[in-house]
Scaffold this motif. Structure first.
Motif, short mmCIF file in Angstrom:
data_model
loop_
_atom_site.label_atom_id
_atom_site.label_comp_id
_atom_site.label_asym_id
_atom_site.label_seq_id
_atom_site.Cartn_x
_atom_site.Cartn_y
_atom_site.Cartn_z
N VAL A 127 35.08 37.36 43.46
CA VAL A 127 34.57 37.42 44.84
C VAL A 127 34.91 36.13 45.58
O VAL A 127 35.38 36.16 46.72
N ALA A 128 34.70 34.99 44.93
CA ALA A 128 35.01 33.69 45.56
C ALA A 128 36.49 33.57 45.88
O ALA A 128 36.87 32.93 46.85
N GLU A 129 37.32 34.23 45.08
CA GLU A 129 38.77 34.23 45.32
C GLU A 129 39.18 35.30 46.34
O GLU A 129 40.36 35.46 46.61
N ARG A 130 38.20 36.02 46.83
CA ARG A 130 38.41 37.10 47.80
C ARG A 130 39.35 38.19 47.26
O ARG A 130 40.22 38.68 47.95
N ARG A 131 39.11 38.55 46.01
CA ARG A 131 39.88 39.62 45.38
C ARG A 131 39.31 40.96 45.84
O ARG A 131 38.14 41.06 46.21
N PRO A 132 40.12 42.02 45.76
CA PRO A 132 39.61 43.35 46.12
C PRO A 132 38.54 43.82 45.13
O PRO A 132 38.45 43.30 44.00
N LEU A 133 37.77 44.79 45.55
CA LEU A 133 36.65 45.29 44.75
C LEU A 133 37.10 45.70 43.34
O LEU A 133 36.41 45.42 42.37
N ARG A 134 38.22 46.35 43.22
CA ARG A 134 38.67 46.79 41.89
C ARG A 134 38.90 45.60 40.97
O ARG A 134 38.64 45.68 39.77
N ALA A 135 39.35 44.47 41.50
CA ALA A 135 39.55 43.27 40.69
C ALA A 135 38.20 42.70 40.25
O ALA A 135 38.08 42.19 39.13
N VAL A 136 37.21 42.78 41.11
CA VAL A 136 35.86 42.31 40.76
C VAL A 136 35.30 43.17 39.64
O VAL A 136 34.73 42.65 38.66
N VAL A 137 35.49 44.48 39.73
CA VAL A 137 34.98 45.42 38.72
C VAL A 137 35.66 45.19 37.37
O VAL A 137 35.01 45.23 36.33
N VAL A 138 36.95 44.92 37.38
CA VAL A 138 37.69 44.69 36.14
C VAL A 138 37.35 43.31 35.56
O VAL A 138 37.28 43.13 34.34
N ALA A 139 37.12 42.33 36.42
CA ALA A 139 36.84 40.97 35.96
C ALA A 139 35.56 40.92 35.13
O ALA A 139 35.48 40.15 34.16
N ALA A 140 34.56 41.69 35.49
CA ALA A 140 33.26 41.62 34.83
C ALA A 140 33.33 41.88 33.32
O ALA A 140 32.87 41.04 32.53
#
Length: 158
Positions: free
Chosen positions: A86-99
């Protein structure tokens, strides 16, 4: 360093010191910014890290592998990796995969850190004893990793 690599590295570091899951995303979010909000973000992260660095050395600190400590580290790894995305302003799918990548990293990092400390206490070189010395080596690795993560984060200041 790619986004998933940073998520995994943040998870590994979180396995060592759970406060890193808060410190790194806050530092990335505050990077390049000025004002009271940025100072607050940096201060909260630093205070959390310092508190944990001290608490880790206390004899009453429970094992990171016991319940609920391991569960909390895994959750912190997931939330920290998502927060970094989120801090890197990635798209939602990247946030979901990062977790889940951060969670896996935290699980592995917790076990690796505990194995390191056990080895240092039982059979490691004498310069690592007492356990506090091994903890300081681990601290250095975690803090250094966190600094690399903050520097390598991709952000666009709005």
């Amino acid at each position: 360093m790619g986004s998933l690599t940073r998520s995994f590295a943040l998870g590994l570091a979180t396995g060592g010191r759970s406060s890193v899951s808060l410190t790194v995303p806050l530092a990335v979010a505050a990077r390049g910014r000025t004002g009271a909000g940025a100072v607050l973000l940096r201060s909260v992260g630093r205070l959390a890290a310092i508190g944990e660095l001290v608490a880790d050395k206390l004899p009453v600190t429970p094992s990171r592998l016991g319940r609920p400590m391991l569960d909390a580290r895994v959750l912190a790894g997931a939330l920290g990796a998502a927060g970094l995305a989120v801090a890197e302003r990635r798209p939602l799918r990247a946030v979901v995969v990062a977790a889940p990548v951060g969670a896996i990293g935290a699980f592995l990092g917790a076990h690796a850190g505990a194995a390191w400390r056990a080895w240092a206490a039982d059979g490691g070189p004498s310069w690592l004893r007492p356990d506090a010395r091994a903890a300081l080596v681990e601290d250095s690795l975690v803090v250094g990793s966190a600094a690399v993560l903050v520097r390598s984060a991709h952000t666009k200041v709005a």
